[in-house]
Design an enzyme around this catalytic site. Structure first.
Site, PDB file in Angstrom:
ATOM      1  N   ALA A   1     -22.303  73.070 -10.105  1.00 54.57           N
ATOM      2  CA  ALA A   1     -22.392  74.499 -10.405  1.00 54.57           C
ATOM      3  C   ALA A   1     -22.856  74.608 -11.854  1.00 54.57           C
ATOM      4  O   ALA A   1     -22.056  74.779 -12.774  1.00 54.57           O
ATOM      5  CB  ALA A   1     -21.043  75.164 -10.199  1.00 54.57           C
TER       6      ALA A   1
ATOM      7  N   ALA B   1     -18.096  78.552 -18.779  1.00 55.95           N
ATOM      8  CA  ALA B   1     -17.870  77.605 -17.679  1.00 55.95           C
ATOM      9  C   ALA B   1     -17.728  78.365 -16.374  1.00 55.95           C
ATOM     10  O   ALA B   1     -17.955  79.574 -16.327  1.00 55.95           O
ATOM     11  CB  ALA B   1     -16.623  76.777 -17.965  1.00 55.95           C
ATOM     12  N   ASN B   2     -17.377  77.674 -15.311  1.00 53.77           N
ATOM     13  CA  ASN B   2     -17.119  78.339 -14.021  1.00 53.77           C
ATOM     14  C   ASN B   2     -16.038  77.563 -13.282  1.00 53.77           C
ATOM     15  O   ASN B   2     -15.541  76.557 -13.781  1.00 53.77           O
ATOM     16  CB  ASN B   2     -18.416  78.441 -13.208  1.00 53.77           C
ATOM     17  CG  ASN B   2     -18.994  77.078 -12.905  1.00 53.77           C
ATOM     18  OD1 ASN B   2     -18.392  76.269 -12.216  1.00 53.77           O
ATOM     19  ND2 ASN B   2     -20.168  76.800 -13.458  1.00 53.77           N
ATOM     20  N   ARG B   3     -15.690  78.042 -12.094  1.00 56.84           N
ATOM     21  CA  ARG B   3     -14.518  77.523 -11.393  1.00 56.84           C
ATOM     22  C   ARG B   3     -14.771  76.262 -10.573  1.00 56.84           C
ATOM     23  O   ARG B   3     -13.904  75.836  -9.822  1.00 56.84           O
ATOM     24  CB  ARG B   3     -13.966  78.586 -10.439  1.00 56.84           C
ATOM     25  CG  ARG B   3     -13.402  79.771 -11.155  1.00 56.84           C
ATOM     26  CD  ARG B   3     -12.836  80.778 -10.166  1.00 56.84           C
ATOM     27  NE  ARG B   3     -12.309  81.906 -10.893  1.00 56.84           N
ATOM     28  CZ  ARG B   3     -11.114  81.897 -11.496  1.00 56.84           C
ATOM     29  NH1 ARG B   3     -10.332  80.845 -11.396  1.00 56.84           N
ATOM     30  NH2 ARG B   3     -10.719  82.953 -12.157  1.00 56.84           N
ATOM     31  N   SER B   4     -15.940  75.688 -10.647  1.00 58.01           N
ATOM     32  CA  SER B   4     -16.204  74.487  -9.843  1.00 58.01           C
ATOM     33  C   SER B   4     -15.225  73.363 -10.197  1.00 58.01           C
ATOM     34  O   SER B   4     -15.012  73.060 -11.366  1.00 58.01           O
ATOM     35  CB  SER B   4     -17.631  74.010 -10.105  1.00 58.01           C
ATOM     36  OG  SER B   4     -17.818  72.740  -9.537  1.00 58.01           O
TER      37      SER B   4
END
Ligand code: CTP
Ligand code: CA
Length: 228
Positions: free
Chosen positions: A99, A33-36
């Site tokens: 993102a 995942a990512n921080r969006s």
């Protein structure tokens, strides 16, 4: 909000927004995942609905309320998001703030990966479909196609290159440097540069809902100019 209640500069328009991260499974309990946070995309969906548009919001996993008057479709992975976007067409405008995870695990395990006494497992990755690129070259390409570019360096230069490569009309570039935990990602404010065919506008730092309102004003003006 009922369809009949919609009025404003985007009345009669369909605006498609993608927002949030995607989650790419590794095994039943882990994912990439990512921080969006999804905040900027949700704010744009809200502003477009407030301007009278019919809005479809394709959202990755986020903890946010659905804005009033917005049709929300929840997805997990990039491939789910690509399918949901395709199903939502045609649209007059697409704003791709998501993102999207660039890679997914090549082999998703049916069972939880276990620690063994041997070396840590290697993760084999493969590239996800690029949703913006496929919209840019689609026969259902929205009249106004807007991408976002989260960059940590060479912000405007990279955004210009993305605009051309992805055949987007505009790229909203934001600087997400600032270090882990201090970044724009997750925060309430944003500082963006709008990259269009005629150049680059540097917008001052402002709350994400102000960025959204200003972008929606620009969208309405651009559609009016094109008179379509
Ligand atoms: N995007 C997309 N599908 C992907 C990757 C990106 O639709 N698989 C969209 C994003 O929603 C955004 C734009 O493309 O509007 C730019 O995303 P970004 O991650 O900045 O660009 P990439 O081409 O993935 O380049 P990189 O991450 O290497 O900078
Ligand atoms: Ca990317």
């Amino acid at each position: 909000m009922q369809d009949g209640d919609r009025s404003g500069p985007l009345e009669g328009r369909h605006v498609l927004v993608t927002a949030g991260p995607t989650h790419e499974p590794i095994d039943p309990v882990r994912y990439i995942a990512n921080r969006s946070s999804g905040k900027q995309g949700f704010a744009i969906a809200a502003a477009a609905a407030a301007a009278g548009a019919r809005v479809t919001l394709v959202a990755g996993p986020v903890q946010l309320e659905t804005p009033p008057g917005v049709t929300r479709i929840d997805v997990q992975t990039a491939r789910d998001m690509a399918n949901a976007v395709r199903d939502a067409l045609p649209a007059d405008v697409a704003v791709m703030t998501a993102a999207v995870a660039d890679w997914r695990a090549s082999d998703v395990m049916d069972q939880k990966l276990k620690k063994r006494s041997s070396a840590p497992p290697a993760l084999r990755l493969e590239e996800n479909p690029d949703i913006l690129v496929s919209l840019g070259s689609s026969d259902k390409r929205p009249a106004l196609l807007i991408g976002f570019a989260a960059e940590t360096e060479n912000v405007v230069e990279n955004a210009r290159a993305k605009r051309e490569r992805k055949r987007a009309d505009w790229i909203v570039a934001n600087d997400v440097s600032g270090g882990v935990g201090k970044s724009v990602m997750g925060g309430a404010d944003n500082r963006v540069h709008l990259v269009t065919e005629s150049g680059v506008e540097d917008w001052p730092e402002m709350p994400k809902d102000r960025v959204a309102a200003r972008l929606v004003e620009r969208i309405a003006a651009a559609l009016e100019d094109r008179n379509d």
